[in-house]
Design a protein around this motif. Structure first.
Motif, PDB file in Angstrom:
ATOM      1  N   THR A 110      38.564   4.370 -55.892  1.00  0.00           N
ATOM      2  CA  THR A 110      37.764   4.989 -54.274  1.00  0.00           C
ATOM      3  C   THR A 110      36.471   4.998 -53.961  1.00  0.00           C
ATOM      4  OG1 THR A 110      39.998   6.821 -54.247  1.00  0.00           O
ATOM      5  CG2 THR A 110      38.080   7.255 -52.770  1.00  0.00           C
ATOM      6  N   SER A 111      35.854   5.293 -54.744  1.00  0.00           N
ATOM      7  CA  SER A 111      34.355   5.032 -54.311  1.00  0.00           C
ATOM      8  C   SER A 111      33.892   3.762 -53.859  1.00  0.00           C
ATOM      9  CB  SER A 111      33.373   4.884 -55.321  1.00  0.00           C
ATOM     10  OG  SER A 111      33.575   6.661 -55.513  1.00  0.00           O
ATOM     11  N   HIS A 112      34.408   2.469 -54.649  1.00  0.00           N
ATOM     12  CA  HIS A 112      34.514   1.046 -53.759  1.00  0.00           C
ATOM     13  C   HIS A 112      35.496   1.526 -52.620  1.00  0.00           C
ATOM     14  CE1 HIS A 112      32.139  -1.080 -56.918  1.00  0.00           C
ATOM     15  NE2 HIS A 112      32.908  -0.027 -57.816  1.00  0.00           N
ATOM     16  N   GLU A 113      36.122   2.064 -52.532  1.00  0.00           N
ATOM     17  CA  GLU A 113      37.079   1.067 -51.247  1.00  0.00           C
ATOM     18  C   GLU A 113      36.562   2.125 -50.214  1.00  0.00           C
ATOM     19  OE1 GLU A 113      41.063   3.177 -51.743  1.00  0.00           O
ATOM     20  OE2 GLU A 113      41.084   1.665 -52.701  1.00  0.00           O
ATOM     21  N   VAL A 114      35.271   3.222 -50.394  1.00  0.00           N
ATOM     22  CA  VAL A 114      34.489   3.203 -49.351  1.00  0.00           C
ATOM     23  C   VAL A 114      33.644   3.158 -49.293  1.00  0.00           C
ATOM     24  CG1 VAL A 114      32.694   5.911 -49.488  1.00  0.00           C
ATOM     25  CG2 VAL A 114      34.809   6.937 -49.629  1.00  0.00           C
ATOM     26  N   TRP A 115      32.860   2.635 -49.667  1.00  0.00           N
ATOM     27  CA  TRP A 115      32.079   1.672 -50.044  1.00  0.00           C
ATOM     28  C   TRP A 115      32.398   0.480 -49.264  1.00  0.00           C
ATOM     29  CZ3 TRP A 115      26.900   0.807 -51.058  1.00  0.00           C
ATOM     30  CH2 TRP A 115      25.879  -0.207 -50.946  1.00  0.00           C
ATOM     31  N   GLU A 116      33.419  -0.195 -49.111  1.00  0.00           N
ATOM     32  CA  GLU A 116      33.227  -1.512 -48.362  1.00  0.00           C
ATOM     33  C   GLU A 116      34.340  -1.037 -47.046  1.00  0.00           C
ATOM     34  OE1 GLU A 116      37.062  -2.952 -50.542  1.00  0.00           O
ATOM     35  OE2 GLU A 116      35.094  -3.671 -52.543  1.00  0.00           O
ATOM     36  N   LYS A 117      34.743   0.339 -46.685  1.00  0.00           N
ATOM     37  CA  LYS A 117      35.114   0.648 -45.323  1.00  0.00           C
ATOM     38  C   LYS A 117      33.352   0.809 -44.778  1.00  0.00           C
ATOM     39  CE  LYS A 117      38.035   2.254 -42.105  1.00  0.00           C
ATOM     40  NZ  LYS A 117      39.057   1.133 -42.276  1.00  0.00           N
ATOM     41  N   LEU A 141      28.488  -4.506 -41.275  1.00  0.00           N
ATOM     42  CA  LEU A 141      27.338  -4.423 -41.782  1.00  0.00           C
ATOM     43  C   LEU A 141      27.952  -5.398 -43.241  1.00  0.00           C
ATOM     44  CD1 LEU A 141      24.867  -2.428 -43.590  1.00  0.00           C
ATOM     45  CD2 LEU A 141      23.852  -3.606 -41.874  1.00  0.00           C
ATOM     46  N   PRO A 142      27.564  -6.471 -43.698  1.00  0.00           N
ATOM     47  CA  PRO A 142      28.656  -7.940 -44.528  1.00  0.00           C
ATOM     48  C   PRO A 142      28.449  -7.275 -45.212  1.00  0.00           C
ATOM     49  CG  PRO A 142      26.120  -8.960 -43.393  1.00  0.00           C
ATOM     50  CD  PRO A 142      26.342  -7.382 -43.156  1.00  0.00           C
ATOM     51  N   VAL A 183      23.086  -5.373 -49.286  1.00  0.00           N
ATOM     52  CA  VAL A 183      22.345  -4.772 -49.821  1.00  0.00           C
ATOM     53  C   VAL A 183      21.428  -5.927 -50.670  1.00  0.00           C
ATOM     54  CG1 VAL A 183      21.996  -3.099 -52.116  1.00  0.00           C
ATOM     55  CG2 VAL A 183      23.404  -2.323 -49.688  1.00  0.00           C
ATOM     56  N   GLU A 184      22.277  -7.098 -50.744  1.00  0.00           N
ATOM     57  CA  GLU A 184      22.041  -7.936 -52.217  1.00  0.00           C
ATOM     58  C   GLU A 184      21.280  -8.723 -51.715  1.00  0.00           C
ATOM     59  OE1 GLU A 184      25.385  -5.968 -54.051  1.00  0.00           O
ATOM     60  OE2 GLU A 184      24.913  -6.827 -52.006  1.00  0.00           O
ATOM     61  N   ARG A 185      21.314  -8.991 -50.442  1.00  0.00           N
ATOM     62  CA  ARG A 185      20.635  -9.845 -49.248  1.00  0.00           C
ATOM     63  C   ARG A 185      18.884  -9.014 -48.517  1.00  0.00           C
ATOM     64  NH1 ARG A 185      24.980 -11.899 -45.081  1.00  0.00           N
ATOM     65  NH2 ARG A 185      22.578 -12.407 -43.741  1.00  0.00           N
ATOM     66  N   LEU A 186      19.093  -7.684 -48.780  1.00  0.00           N
ATOM     67  CA  LEU A 186      18.283  -7.347 -47.986  1.00  0.00           C
ATOM     68  C   LEU A 186      16.907  -7.327 -49.105  1.00  0.00           C
ATOM     69  CD1 LEU A 186      19.605  -4.189 -46.176  1.00  0.00           C
ATOM     70  CD2 LEU A 186      17.702  -6.022 -45.328  1.00  0.00           C
ATOM     71  N   ILE A 187      17.825  -6.915 -50.433  1.00  0.00           N
ATOM     72  CA  ILE A 187      16.730  -6.886 -51.735  1.00  0.00           C
ATOM     73  C   ILE A 187      15.484  -8.434 -51.588  1.00  0.00           C
ATOM     74  CG2 ILE A 187      16.757  -6.776 -53.948  1.00  0.00           C
ATOM     75  CD1 ILE A 187      18.896  -4.512 -53.691  1.00  0.00           C
ATOM     76  N   CYS A 213      24.100  -7.204 -38.823  1.00  0.00           N
ATOM     77  CA  CYS A 213      24.941  -6.537 -37.901  1.00  0.00           C
ATOM     78  C   CYS A 213      25.748  -6.352 -36.853  1.00  0.00           C
ATOM     79  CB  CYS A 213      24.496  -5.120 -38.827  1.00  0.00           C
ATOM     80  SG  CYS A 213      23.770  -3.707 -38.070  1.00  0.00           S
ATOM     81  N   LYS A 214      26.390  -5.343 -36.700  1.00  0.00           N
ATOM     82  CA  LYS A 214      27.321  -5.421 -35.225  1.00  0.00           C
ATOM     83  C   LYS A 214      26.750  -4.421 -34.491  1.00  0.00           C
ATOM     84  CE  LYS A 214      31.174  -3.676 -33.080  1.00  0.00           C
ATOM     85  NZ  LYS A 214      32.460  -2.323 -33.009  1.00  0.00           N
ATOM     86  N   TYR A 215      25.152  -3.748 -34.745  1.00  0.00           N
ATOM     87  CA  TYR A 215      24.582  -2.878 -33.910  1.00  0.00           C
ATOM     88  C   TYR A 215      22.643  -3.883 -34.065  1.00  0.00           C
ATOM     89  CZ  TYR A 215      28.618  -0.103 -33.899  1.00  0.00           C
ATOM     90  OH  TYR A 215      29.787   0.595 -34.175  1.00  0.00           O
ATOM     91  N   GLY A 216      22.965  -4.759 -33.975  1.00  0.00           N
ATOM     92  CA  GLY A 216      21.297  -5.615 -33.754  1.00  0.00           C
ATOM     93  C   GLY A 216      21.144  -6.224 -34.948  1.00  0.00           C
TER      94      GLY A 216
END
Length: 373
Positions: free
Chosen positions: A336-343, A350-351, A355-359, A366-369
């Motif tokens: 469920t935690s991974h489903e929450v993450w993806e959702k 956000l893609p 997280v990996e790309r920003l690091i 993202c959709k909002y900027g």
């Protein structure tokens, strides 16, 4: 045949959750009797801290105590005028103290993803490091009908989980600049009776009848290290996805059961009960201790790294007595935690690899900027 998908808490889990909440209320003051109020802080002059929702309740105490101890505090608030008025009052009360408080105010409305992106873009555009992000702002509109933000999300889920999650991810470049740094999510003991349905996070399918309690407890479960159950689950996955070299710790905290502005939304009979049992309920100053402790104590990053090394399922969770504790059984559900993450990433635009790309210092759209690493 596949295992049937869980559709809610079992009655034993639900009962255990409520028993835990009652126990916490009755004994929280005894369990936290070893703590000073206000909390004694280590040196914090080197810290820059963003505190959301810092014009009232716990957030106001967090901002004030960190600033009075020498930290540079950024009050991220929906009402900048109220924040400036507070700062002026705090300065006026500091008679005989020559140095002014190092506080600035930035506008942030968690009911608007556009506002979150603007805030993150504005902060990341400066060369300043960020050492502590305290996601404190939250709502609990008890008894209110279901309301949706302009982004189309149930308000509890957006304010208590989605917007703080978006803010945490977008501020990763600045948190890396401030490394070692921390993300502190102020959660709620109410996540113990929360259940997350990743296919119906906004509670619109009709499978569950919406109540404000469902909106609040579910949001806190996800957030918890996000509503508050969502917060915990999201935080746990974020904790695992951040490499050790990034130097960012993720912590969820319970402030305890606190007399704050949340109580203004409670039914009159419950408000009366709040006033009848003041001994058991924390003041905002007492409720701020676990967040301030998690933001400043030197052993917290070590504890977070220990959990990561042991492949612990949930992120660090600090209770109202400033001691490590376990979040709810539901918060340990890996699937469920991974489903929450993806959702969550999908809902905030956000893609999946944000997280990996920003690091890596890449730009993430993202959709909002756009947010640049």
């Amino acid at each position: 045949m596949g295992e049937k998908k869980k559709e809610g808490l079992g009655w034993m889990e639900w009962l255990r959750g409520w028993m835990y909440i009652v126990y916490e209320m009755l004994f929280q003051r005894i369990m936290a009797s070893h703590l000073q109020s206000p909390l004694h802080l280590p040196p914090v002059n080197h810290l820059t801290c963003i505190v959301t929702g810092s014009t009232s309740g716990i957030g106001r105490e967090i901002a004030r105590q960190l600033a009075e101890s020498g930290a540079h505090v950024v009050m991220a608030v929906r009402n900048p005028k109220a924040a400036h008025d507070l700062i002026q009052n705090w300065q006026n009360e500091r008679t005989g103290v020559s140095l002014p408080l190092n506080i600035e105010v930035m506008e942030l409305d968690l009911l608007s993803f556009d506002s979150v992106v603007r805030f993150a873009d504005a902060w990341n555009a400066t060369p300043r490091p960020l050492h502590v992000l305290i996601n404190n702002a939250g709502i609990f509109s008890i008894g209110e009908p279901q309301k949706f933000s302009k982004d189309g999300n149930e308000e509890h889920i957006q304010v208590n989980h989605l917007a703080p999650a978006l803010l945490s991810v977008l501020l990763l470049p600045s948190l890396i600049r401030g490394s070692p740094s921390r993300i502190v999510n102020v959660n709620s003991v109410m996540h113990y009776v929360g259940f997350v349905d990743t296919e119906d996070m906004n509670v619109v399918s009709g499978k569950r009848k919406y109540t404000s309690l469902i909106g609040y407890t579910s949001s806190k479960l996800a957030q918890e290290p996000g509503g508050f159950g969502l917060q915990v689950m999201f935080s746990s996955v974020l904790h695992k996805r951040l490499p050790a070299e990034a130097g960012i710790s993720v912590v969820c905290v319970s402030p305890g059961i606190v007399q704050t502005n949340v109580a203004r939304d409670l039914p009159k009979i419950v408000q009366a009960a709040y006033h009848l049992i003041p001994y058991f309920i924390f003041s905002a100053q007492e409720g701020s201790r676990s967040a301030i402790f998690s933001a400043t104590d030197p052993q917290v990053p070590e504890y977070c790294e220990l959990l990561k090394a042991d492949e612990w399922l949930a992120c660090a969770y600090i209770s109202q007595d400033c001691r490590p504790t376990n979040p709810s059984e539901e918060a340990h559900n890996i699937e469920t935690s991974h489903e929450v993450w993806e959702k969550t990433l999908e809902m905030v635009g956000l893609p999946a690899d944000a997280v990996e790309r920003l690091i890596e210092g890449e730009e993430v759209t993202c959709k909002y900027g756009a947010c640049k690493g």
